[in-house]
Design a protein around this motif. Structure first.
Motif, PDB file in Angstrom:
ATOM      1  N   LYS A  89      41.608  -6.519   0.162  1.00 53.29           N
ATOM      2  CA  LYS A  89      41.871  -5.080   0.045  1.00 53.29           C
ATOM      3  C   LYS A  89      41.198  -4.496  -1.189  1.00 53.29           C
ATOM      4  CE  LYS A  89      43.842  -1.309   1.493  1.00 53.29           C
ATOM      5  NZ  LYS A  89      43.445  -0.696   2.775  1.00 53.29           N
ATOM      6  N   LEU A  90      41.355  -5.173  -2.327  1.00 53.08           N
ATOM      7  CA  LEU A  90      40.767  -4.674  -3.572  1.00 53.08           C
ATOM      8  C   LEU A  90      39.241  -4.613  -3.474  1.00 53.08           C
ATOM      9  CD1 LEU A  90      43.008  -6.605  -6.128  1.00 53.08           C
ATOM     10  CD2 LEU A  90      43.035  -4.130  -5.726  1.00 53.08           C
ATOM     11  N   ALA A  91      38.638  -5.683  -2.992  1.00 54.97           N
ATOM     12  CA  ALA A  91      37.181  -5.707  -2.854  1.00 54.97           C
ATOM     13  C   ALA A  91      36.715  -4.652  -1.861  1.00 54.97           C
ATOM     14  CB  ALA A  91      36.720  -7.099  -2.422  1.00 54.97           C
ATOM     15  N   GLY A  92      37.466  -4.511  -0.779  1.00 63.80           N
ATOM     16  CA  GLY A  92      37.114  -3.517   0.238  1.00 63.80           C
ATOM     17  C   GLY A  92      37.174  -2.091  -0.272  1.00 63.80           C
ATOM     18  N   GLU A  93      38.007  -1.880  -1.290  1.00 67.52           N
ATOM     19  CA  GLU A  93      38.150  -0.547  -1.892  1.00 67.52           C
ATOM     20  C   GLU A  93      37.186  -0.340  -3.057  1.00 67.52           C
ATOM     21  OE1 GLU A  93      40.351   2.056  -1.336  1.00 67.52           O
ATOM     22  OE2 GLU A  93      41.362   1.194   0.405  1.00 67.52           O
ATOM     23  N   GLY A  94      36.333  -1.339  -3.317  1.00 71.29           N
ATOM     24  CA  GLY A  94      35.335  -1.196  -4.369  1.00 71.29           C
ATOM     25  C   GLY A  94      35.842  -1.457  -5.772  1.00 71.29           C
ATOM     26  N   VAL A  95      36.984  -2.135  -5.895  1.00 72.09           N
ATOM     27  CA  VAL A  95      37.536  -2.451  -7.210  1.00 72.09           C
ATOM     28  C   VAL A  95      36.722  -3.569  -7.847  1.00 72.09           C
ATOM     29  CG1 VAL A  95      39.568  -3.324  -8.450  1.00 72.09           C
ATOM     30  CG2 VAL A  95      39.855  -1.726  -6.541  1.00 72.09           C
TER      31      VAL A  95
END
Length: 200
Positions: A26-32
């Motif tokens: 989720k974090l990677a998918g949101e560009g974090v």
């Protein structure tokens, strides 16, 4: 609902890696941007996600047998800086400190190590220093930073991310901080109890 504060950078430093997969996706998918240490960094990268090494931020490698990894002003400054404080913002700029918006920690298993009958030396090495310091720093600055202090709270963070993306409300950060201080309190109590009962 109060204003959602976006998560731009997350520091992840955990002993147990299991259960992180959903959060990382989720974090990677949101560009974090993901920031991590040693084994956690390798785990994150093994799943195919980009992850910046803490030492690339601090300029120091993990030293003293892993006792010192995250204890550095560029890490703790990034966590403790008050985003609405002009003096803090100026010093962040002056010392090239980037903000950290989410900290995920899973402490060394002190109680389990004691219960296993391990040697005093092994038990002492399972007294977490960097992790507990990260927890306290992030929880203190809950107005700007979200803290997940144990794997039992991964699901709570996951539900937040799934519902509203990579961001947290003040109420959610306060709840996470409350849980985090509960974790640190129990951890220190266990250590104190061991010292009180130890012989020699």
């Amino acid at each position: 609902m109060d204003c959602i504060k976006k998560i731009k950078t997350a520091l992840i430093s955990v002993y147990h890696k299991d259960g992180l997969e959903g959060l990382l996706a989720k974090l990677a998918g949101e560009g974090v941007e993901l920031l991590s240490t040693g084994g956690t960094q390798k785990f994150i990268e093994s799943l195919g996600y980009k992850c910046k090494a803490v030492e690339s931020v601090t300029g120091y490698p993990s030293i003293l047998g892993g006792r010192v990894k995250t204890l550095h002003p560029k890490i703790f400054g990034g966590i403790l800086a008050r985003r609405d404080n002009d003096g803090d913002k100026e010093q962040m700029k002056q010392y090239e400190i980037s903000g950290i918006d989410l900290v995920i920690v899973d402490l060394y298993p002190f109680e389990a190590t004691v219960a296993s009958g391990a040697s005093e030396e092994d038990i002492i090495e399972k007294i977490d220093i960097g992790g507990i310091s990260l927890i306290r720093a992030a929880a203190k600055n809950f107005r700007d930073v979200a803290i997940v202090a144990c794997k039992d709270d991964y699901a709570f963070l996951q539900s937040i991310l799934d519902e509203q993306g990579a961001g947290t409300t003040m109420a959610q950060r306060r709840e996470l901080a409350t849980r985090a201080f509960g974790v640190s309190s129990r951890y220190d109590t266990a250590i104190r109890s061991w010292f009180a009962s130890a012989k020699g």
